[in-house]
Design a protein around this motif. Sequence first.
Motif, PDB file in Angstrom:
ATOM      1  N   ARG A  31       0.848  -1.183   0.000  1.00 15.06           N
ATOM      2  CA  ARG A  31       0.000   0.000   0.000  1.00 15.06           C
ATOM      3  C   ARG A  31       0.883   1.231   0.000  1.00 15.06           C
ATOM      4  O   ARG A  31       1.891   1.277   0.688  1.00 15.06           O
ATOM      5  N   GLN A  32       0.485   2.219  -0.779  1.00 18.91           N
ATOM      6  CA  GLN A  32       1.225   3.468  -0.814  1.00 18.91           C
ATOM      7  C   GLN A  32       0.305   4.593  -0.382  1.00 18.91           C
ATOM      8  O   GLN A  32      -0.855   4.656  -0.778  1.00 18.91           O
ATOM      9  N   ASP A  33       0.845   5.443   0.425  1.00 23.53           N
ATOM     10  CA  ASP A  33       0.107   6.590   0.914  1.00 23.53           C
ATOM     11  C   ASP A  33       0.033   7.647  -0.184  1.00 23.53           C
ATOM     12  O   ASP A  33       1.002   7.856  -0.917  1.00 23.53           O
ATOM     13  N   PHE A  34      -1.094   8.310  -0.310  1.00 24.38           N
ATOM     14  CA  PHE A  34      -1.260   9.330  -1.344  1.00 24.38           C
ATOM     15  C   PHE A  34      -0.257  10.457  -1.164  1.00 24.38           C
ATOM     16  O   PHE A  34       0.320  10.948  -2.129  1.00 24.38           O
ATOM     17  N   ALA A  35      -0.036  10.859   0.079  1.00 21.15           N
ATOM     18  CA  ALA A  35       0.931  11.936   0.348  1.00 21.15           C
ATOM     19  C   ALA A  35       2.326  11.524  -0.094  1.00 21.15           C
ATOM     20  O   ALA A  35       3.084  12.339  -0.632  1.00 21.15           O
ATOM     21  N   GLU A  36       2.659  10.255   0.106  1.00 20.19           N
ATOM     22  CA  GLU A  36       3.965   9.741  -0.318  1.00 20.19           C
ATOM     23  C   GLU A  36       4.087   9.786  -1.844  1.00 20.19           C
ATOM     24  O   GLU A  36       5.117  10.205  -2.384  1.00 20.19           O
ATOM     25  N   LEU A  37       3.043   9.366  -2.532  1.00 19.12           N
ATOM     26  CA  LEU A  37       3.051   9.404  -3.993  1.00 19.12           C
ATOM     27  C   LEU A  37       3.163  10.829  -4.516  1.00 19.12           C
ATOM     28  O   LEU A  37       3.901  11.101  -5.459  1.00 19.12           O
ATOM     29  N   LEU A  38       2.435  11.744  -3.891  1.00 20.23           N
ATOM     30  CA  LEU A  38       2.483  13.140  -4.302  1.00 20.23           C
ATOM     31  C   LEU A  38       3.871  13.726  -4.053  1.00 20.23           C
ATOM     32  O   LEU A  38       4.409  14.452  -4.885  1.00 20.23           O
ATOM     33  N   GLY A  39       4.460  13.379  -2.911  1.00 18.66           N
ATOM     34  CA  GLY A  39       5.810  13.839  -2.604  1.00 18.66           C
ATOM     35  C   GLY A  39       6.832  13.325  -3.597  1.00 18.66           C
ATOM     36  O   GLY A  39       7.731  14.060  -4.032  1.00 18.66           O
ATOM     37  N   GLN A  40       6.688  12.067  -4.000  1.00 20.13           N
ATOM     38  CA  GLN A  40       7.596  11.496  -5.005  1.00 20.13           C
ATOM     39  C   GLN A  40       7.445  12.213  -6.337  1.00 20.13           C
ATOM     40  O   GLN A  40       8.435  12.483  -7.020  1.00 20.13           O
ATOM     41  N   ASP A  83       3.668  21.331 -15.468  1.00 22.93           N
ATOM     42  CA  ASP A  83       2.283  21.630 -15.824  1.00 22.93           C
ATOM     43  C   ASP A  83       1.332  20.546 -15.320  1.00 22.93           C
ATOM     44  O   ASP A  83       0.246  20.850 -14.817  1.00 22.93           O
ATOM     45  N   ALA A  84       1.739  19.294 -15.451  1.00 25.31           N
ATOM     46  CA  ALA A  84       0.900  18.190 -14.977  1.00 25.31           C
ATOM     47  C   ALA A  84       0.743  18.256 -13.453  1.00 25.31           C
ATOM     48  O   ALA A  84      -0.360  18.036 -12.928  1.00 25.31           O
ATOM     49  N   THR A  85       1.807  18.580 -12.757  1.00 22.04           N
ATOM     50  CA  THR A  85       1.741  18.687 -11.304  1.00 22.04           C
ATOM     51  C   THR A  85       0.823  19.831 -10.883  1.00 22.04           C
ATOM     52  O   THR A  85       0.039  19.694  -9.934  1.00 22.04           O
ATOM     53  N   VAL A  86       0.888  20.938 -11.582  1.00 21.88           N
ATOM     54  CA  VAL A  86       0.009  22.068 -11.284  1.00 21.88           C
ATOM     55  C   VAL A  86      -1.446  21.687 -11.523  1.00 21.88           C
ATOM     56  O   VAL A  86      -2.337  22.041 -10.733  1.00 21.88           O
ATOM     57  N   GLN A  87      -1.717  20.945 -12.573  1.00 22.83           N
ATOM     58  CA  GLN A  87      -3.093  20.513 -12.851  1.00 22.83           C
ATOM     59  C   GLN A  87      -3.612  19.587 -11.752  1.00 22.83           C
ATOM     60  O   GLN A  87      -4.777  19.688 -11.345  1.00 22.83           O
ATOM     61  N   VAL A  88      -2.759  18.675 -11.275  1.00 25.39           N
ATOM     62  CA  VAL A  88      -3.164  17.785 -10.180  1.00 25.39           C
ATOM     63  C   VAL A  88      -3.457  18.609  -8.932  1.00 25.39           C
ATOM     64  O   VAL A  88      -4.462  18.391  -8.245  1.00 25.39           O
ATOM     65  N   ARG A  89      -2.601  19.577  -8.648  1.00 22.80           N
ATOM     66  CA  ARG A  89      -2.832  20.449  -7.487  1.00 22.80           C
ATOM     67  C   ARG A  89      -4.153  21.191  -7.632  1.00 22.80           C
ATOM     68  O   ARG A  89      -4.948  21.270  -6.679  1.00 22.80           O
ATOM     69  N   ASN A  90      -4.424  21.720  -8.810  1.00 20.52           N
ATOM     70  CA  ASN A  90      -5.673  22.446  -9.033  1.00 20.52           C
ATOM     71  C   ASN A  90      -6.888  21.555  -8.806  1.00 20.52           C
ATOM     72  O   ASN A  90      -7.889  21.978  -8.218  1.00 20.52           O
ATOM     73  N   LYS A  91      -6.813  20.319  -9.277  1.00 20.21           N
ATOM     74  CA  LYS A  91      -7.931  19.382  -9.077  1.00 20.21           C
ATOM     75  C   LYS A  91      -8.109  19.046  -7.600  1.00 20.21           C
ATOM     76  O   LYS A  91      -9.232  18.908  -7.115  1.00 20.21           O
ATOM     77  N   LEU A  92      -6.990  18.899  -6.883  1.00 14.76           N
ATOM     78  CA  LEU A  92      -7.079  18.614  -5.453  1.00 14.76           C
ATOM     79  C   LEU A  92      -7.724  19.777  -4.702  1.00 14.76           C
ATOM     80  O   LEU A  92      -8.579  19.571  -3.836  1.00 14.76           O
TER      81      LEU A  92
END
Length: 104
Positions: A31-40, A83-92
């Motif tokens: 199992r992977q934590d979402f925060a861990e995946l986002l940090g990676q 750009d992809a990271t910014v889009q993920v942040r915007n969706k979050l």
Amino acid sequence: MDIKAAALLAEMQSLQGEARNMAAVQETAPRQDFAELLGQAVNKVNGLQQTTGDLRTRFELGDPAVGLEQVMISAQKSSIAFDATVQVRNKLVESYKTIMNMPV
């Protein structure tokens, strides 16, 4: 309407066995934590940007091992990743706002 109890019981036991097998597979899966995946992901974007900066500096200083195409490709990779990271942040953020505005 005639229900065959033995067939129904056998079907239920079969489904129960399949559910147990699926639960065992899920427990053994890492199992992977979402925060861990986002940090990676953020760390990877940061690494790409640092690599691009290093290549630009080396190219500007006249390093013969670094070509313009390498610099441009690296710059595009880091730009797309950012750009992809910014889009993920915007969706979050959008999802968070939606959840916070839900009536309880």
